[in-house]
Design an enzyme around this catalytic site. Structure first.
Site, PDB file in Angstrom:
ATOM      1  N   MET A 252      -0.142  28.022 -68.610  1.00  0.00           N
ATOM      2  CA  MET A 252       1.165  28.642 -68.408  1.00  0.00           C
ATOM      3  C   MET A 252       2.033  28.684 -69.657  1.00  0.00           C
ATOM      4  SD  MET A 252       2.211  27.340 -64.593  1.00  0.00           S
ATOM      5  CE  MET A 252       3.679  28.359 -64.609  1.00  0.00           C
TER       6      MET A 252
ATOM      7  N   ASP B  22      13.288  22.953 -71.940  1.00  0.00           N
ATOM      8  CA  ASP B  22      12.194  22.553 -72.820  1.00  0.00           C
ATOM      9  C   ASP B  22      11.749  23.703 -73.714  1.00  0.00           C
ATOM     10  OD1 ASP B  22      11.927  19.933 -71.995  1.00  0.00           O
ATOM     11  OD2 ASP B  22      10.572  20.431 -70.351  1.00  0.00           O
TER      12      ASP B  22
ATOM     13  N   ASP C 254       3.136  20.382 -65.051  1.00  0.00           N
ATOM     14  CA  ASP C 254       3.972  19.308 -65.583  1.00  0.00           C
ATOM     15  C   ASP C 254       3.208  18.005 -65.788  1.00  0.00           C
ATOM     16  OD1 ASP C 254       6.201  20.840 -65.834  1.00  0.00           O
ATOM     17  OD2 ASP C 254       7.215  20.109 -64.054  1.00  0.00           O
TER      18      ASP C 254
ATOM     19  N   LYS D 261      13.084  15.699 -59.668  1.00  0.00           N
ATOM     20  CA  LYS D 261      13.936  16.478 -60.566  1.00  0.00           C
ATOM     21  C   LYS D 261      13.908  17.957 -60.229  1.00  0.00           C
ATOM     22  CE  LYS D 261      14.023  18.109 -65.368  1.00  0.00           C
ATOM     23  NZ  LYS D 261      13.424  19.444 -65.178  1.00  0.00           N
ATOM     24  N   ASN D 262      12.709  18.536 -60.103  1.00  0.00           N
ATOM     25  CA  ASN D 262      12.609  19.975 -59.920  1.00  0.00           C
ATOM     26  C   ASN D 262      13.139  20.421 -58.564  1.00  0.00           C
ATOM     27  OD1 ASN D 262      11.542  20.293 -62.465  1.00  0.00           O
ATOM     28  ND2 ASN D 262       9.411  20.273 -61.787  1.00  0.00           N
TER      29      ASN D 262
END
Length: 432
Positions: A339, A121, A317, A22-23
């Protein structure tokens, strides 16, 4: 709003093939704007965020042709720059955080870019300063008028820059802007995730001149134009990690196919620190059914701490997945999410299910593993973001009874047909 109804306590068995990353996709798709020639991309995941970005490119005038199950051809030979000023563009681009990476290629090729405040998000403050400071170093101007972030630069020139943070999307954006700037650009403290390495390789195949790929020091010699190319995306490392955690929590025997293991960095080793057995079989990862797994301690006997860090450190993630997987381990582990200050707030649902977790502050949670002494119990809950949503799905699949997860649109943003794929190897997930 859709929901999942999950019948827990089922052991799975079979093979899973991870989707495209995805990223990486969000970066690669924006890069098609850098050339007027055709760009063919393989292994594109069929997920909400990616599909929204493809729609956005189409609205901008990019010709989009599906040439295979997960392959598309893009040609940005007739881009409509005026569309960037419309309410339709503002509405669609604001719903997708990845849309911010349209700015770099737009600035490089068309000398201007526009983007509304991007969505994504709700996991805490996610500032964009790195992007705009980098553009300004290249000679662009930036301002925010309340509706759009606007960057303009008639004549970009290469420059030395030390990024204020190793932002993945910030590095990608500035890199794409720099490939057609005059002269040489040096980016220090650059992010070096596999996604950035893939983007750099793709840009080099298009005629860019980027050196230092895989390090935190990138050197870019500007070129006048780029050509088309063909690019294949990596499998999604976050989905691979999610499947490892799922196998451990549900005592399932799962083989994860075609993982590109060398690109996973320390991810397999971090799961091993929780006591999870993994076996590499060629490029596949075999996870045996384990009744028990025990968290390691540090060499001095200290309690294990798992924290995120810029690559090649552990990706943030996957911390939500590590946290939920630790719930049924034997031993105690401190999860330190450095983060994002809102990413651990989903643990209240795990506690309600029977997990023993102390939320120390917005960044730290201590998980006291219950070691299969009891099962979690099914409840109704809501997915707050992509990764927490899948962590709750894993918890529900390991729990006794039935669980309902609402707001699964968040999960669909990052995981392709997750219910269908897991049902095929023994899960019982019903989409409501």
């Amino acid at each position: 709003m859709s929901s999942f109804k999950i019948t827990g306590g089922r052991q799975l068995k079979g093979e899973l093939v991870p989707q495209g990353a995805k990223n990486e996709a969000l970066q690669i798709l924006c890069a098609v704007l850098l050339t007027s020639e055709p760009v063919t991309i393989h292994n594109i995941p069929n997920i909400r965020d990616v599909n929204q970005l493809i729609d956005l490119l189409g609205d901008l005038g990019v010709w989009v042709t599906r040439v295979g199950e997960s392959s598309y051809r893009f040609q940005a030979s007739n881009v409509n720059l005026d569309h960037m000023e419309t309410d339709a563009y503002k509405r669609k681009a604001s719903a997708l955080r990845g849309s911010v990476m349209l700015l770099g290629p737009m600035l490089a090729r068309f000398k201007k870019g526009r983007i509304p405040r991007p969505g994504g998000d709700k996991i805490g403050r996610r500032r964009l300063d790195t992007h705009f400071l980098g553009f300004e170093k290249l000679g662009a101007t930036f301002h925010y008028d309340g509706d759009f972030y606007r960057v303009d630069g008639d004549h970009l020139k290469g420059a030395y820059m030390l990024l204020d943070e190793a932002s993945v999307t910030g590095t990608a954006n500035v890199l794409m802007a720099a490939v057609m700037a005059e002269g040489t650009t040096t980016i220090y403290n650059a992010a070096c995730e596999p996604y950035l390495q893939q983007l750099s390789r793709m840009l080099n195949s298009m005629g860019a001149k980027i050196s230092g790929v895989g390090s935190n020091l990138l050197t870019i010699e500007g070129v006048d134009s780029l050509t088309g190319c063909t690019h294949t995306m990596l499998p999604d490392m976050i989905e691979i990690g999610s499947f490892i955690g799922l196998a451990a929590m549900t005592q399932s025997e799962i083989t994860i196919k075609n993982c590109r293991i060398p690109e996973l960095g320390i991810i397999p080793d971090v799961f091993r620190r929780l006591g999870i057995q993994l076996e590499f079989r060629g490029d596949d990862i075999y996870v045996p059914a384990q009744e028990h797994y025990t968290v390691e301690t540090f060499l001095d006997g200290g309690m294990m701490t798992l924290s995120d860090a810029p690559w090649p450190g552990f990706t943030p993630d996957l911390l939500s997945i590590m946290l939920v997987t630790a719930v049924q381990a034997t031993g105690t582990v401190l999860i330190h999410q450095k983060m994002f200050e809102s990413r651990l707030f989903f643990v209240d649902k795990l506690i309600e299910m029977g997990a023993q977790i102390i939320l120390c502050d917005p960044h730290r949670a201590t998980v006291v593993g219950i070691g299969r002494q009891q099962q979690l119990r099914g409840i109704r809950m809501s997915s707050p973001d992509i990764r927490a949503g899948v962590a709750l799905l894993i918890a529900a699949m390991s729990a006794s009874g039935t669980s309902i997860i609402d707001n699964i649109e968040q999960i669909d943003r990052g995981y392709q047909n997750i219910d269908t794929r897991l049902n095929a190897i023994g899960a019982e997930i019903i989409r409501l």
